[in-house]
Design a protein around this motif. Sequence first.
Motif, PDB file in Angstrom:
ATOM      1  N   UNK A 216       0.717  -1.248   0.060  1.00  0.00           N
ATOM      2  CA  UNK A 216      -0.151   0.296  -0.033  1.00  0.00           C
ATOM      3  C   UNK A 216       0.795   1.411  -0.495  1.00  0.00           C
ATOM      4  N   UNK A 217       1.770   1.319   0.838  1.00  0.00           N
ATOM      5  CA  UNK A 217       3.212   2.268   0.981  1.00  0.00           C
ATOM      6  C   UNK A 217       3.494   2.474  -0.474  1.00  0.00           C
ATOM      7  N   UNK A 218       4.077   1.464  -0.810  1.00  0.00           N
ATOM      8  CA  UNK A 218       4.569   1.826  -2.539  1.00  0.00           C
ATOM      9  C   UNK A 218       3.738   2.505  -3.405  1.00  0.00           C
ATOM     10  N   UNK A 219       2.452   1.669  -3.355  1.00  0.00           N
ATOM     11  CA  UNK A 219       1.714   2.235  -4.441  1.00  0.00           C
ATOM     12  C   UNK A 219       0.826   3.584  -4.313  1.00  0.00           C
ATOM     13  N   UNK A 220       1.036   3.935  -2.705  1.00  0.00           N
ATOM     14  CA  UNK A 220       0.193   4.919  -3.001  1.00  0.00           C
ATOM     15  C   UNK A 220       1.696   6.265  -3.143  1.00  0.00           C
ATOM     16  N   UNK A 221       3.591   6.227  -3.119  1.00  0.00           N
ATOM     17  CA  UNK A 221       4.102   6.482  -3.689  1.00  0.00           C
ATOM     18  C   UNK A 221       3.872   5.950  -4.586  1.00  0.00           C
ATOM     19  N   UNK A 222       3.624   5.874  -5.706  1.00  0.00           N
ATOM     20  CA  UNK A 222       4.117   5.657  -7.439  1.00  0.00           C
ATOM     21  C   UNK A 222       3.103   6.775  -8.133  1.00  0.00           C
ATOM     22  N   UNK A 223       1.163   6.295  -7.438  1.00  0.00           N
ATOM     23  CA  UNK A 223       0.935   7.585  -7.721  1.00  0.00           C
ATOM     24  C   UNK A 223       1.435   8.968  -7.450  1.00  0.00           C
ATOM     25  N   UNK A 224       1.888   9.552  -6.766  1.00  0.00           N
ATOM     26  CA  UNK A 224       1.800  10.007  -5.831  1.00  0.00           C
ATOM     27  C   UNK A 224       3.558  10.912  -6.619  1.00  0.00           C
TER      28      UNK A 224
END
Length: 437
Positions: free
Chosen positions: A216-224
């Motif tokens: 979840x943390x890496x997916x959020x970072x990718x979007x941001x």
Amino acid sequence: MIPKKLYLLFFILLVIFTQSCKKELPVIPEKKSDLVEIKRLIALGDDYFESSKYDSSYYYFDKAKLACDPKKHPKQYVYAISNLATIQQNQGDFSGSETTAMEAMPILETTTNPNCKWSIYTILGINYLNTFDYYYALYYFNSALDLKTDGYRHNGALNNIALTYMEQEEYQKALTILLPMTLDNKVKNDPTENSRIINNIGHCYFKTGNPKSLDFLTKSLKIRTQLKNNWTLVTSFYNLSLFYEKNSPNLSRKYAQLSYDKSTILNNVDIRLESLKLLIRNSSGTSLKKYSLNYIHINDSITKVRQQAKNQFAKMKYDSKKGNDEILQLKAQKDENALELQLQKNTTLNLYFIVGLLLTITGFIYSYLVEKSKRGKIKTSYDTEVRIAKKLHDELANDVYQTMAFVETQDLSSSHNKEILLDNLDTIYSRTRNISK
């Protein structure tokens, strides 16, 4: 007896005089609201806010607030206040932000616009969250949630409630709010909102030991990263630094450094300090000393900086209010002078009117008396003529008739009858002479 025409004239003059008295106080036209100017000031405030020039942004939003009539421009008034409170909030002046936001409360009680209420409730909730007053933070976030707003604001209120639970370390409560939100199509179609929810879920999983945290943390970072939003990237870097702190100090230090660099650009002192704590825990030697000294320096200066920001905004607010009060005072003085001049003008006009009225009345009274005198003379002449006509009819005509009858019936050759005839003619003559006199 006064003629009916004169009565009518008096009535007309009385009506005119009464209307003149009613107009002694001039009617001051209501000033038209300068909505164009208010929108111009708000636009300037928005532009400076977007470019992170918060002192200039604060200045123009404060000008816009003072230019608003809260009853006529409730939407613009609340918008200006919400931005002023947000700027104070971003500078760490939570008590000042609360005071500013509370200025909008009287308007919120009368307005039906839910978005205005949502903005103020959210600002107040964030202020209480940052001052660890979780009870009132939840109160205002729930108040914002209960409003009939759009999906973006509704989800924002839910996310803020979840954040409050996270601050209270009630991560399961937060997850019961956050997980259903990921199924919402509006959230899925909004990258900013979606990345925020995913990042918060990842942090909750990290705190509860759920292995799905990293995904979840890496997916959020990718979007941001694709969005290139520094404000959201800071929290992603910080949460990843926390995640790697125990198992991978190098990665933790890398993300902590990224978090520190972004927060420095944004001048977010709180995240800078938290990032420095992580760097200190994952560093040694000269790096440890450098981060420690930097932490001490920032921590020592944070109170001073925030107090300066408080003083700066307070001074700007005071100067704007003072300037606005001076303008209002000058305007009031100008209106008072105009009113006084108008009153003097009306007084002069009324004096002229009264003098004219008196002269007119005097003229009509004089005309009336002259006319009355003429009518008296005419009546006297008429009465005299009537009296003469009566005498002619009653006295002279009777004598003439009797004399004519005497002439027709008597022998005028008789001396006695001649004497009677002469006496009758003498009587007729005498009566005629008296009537003539």
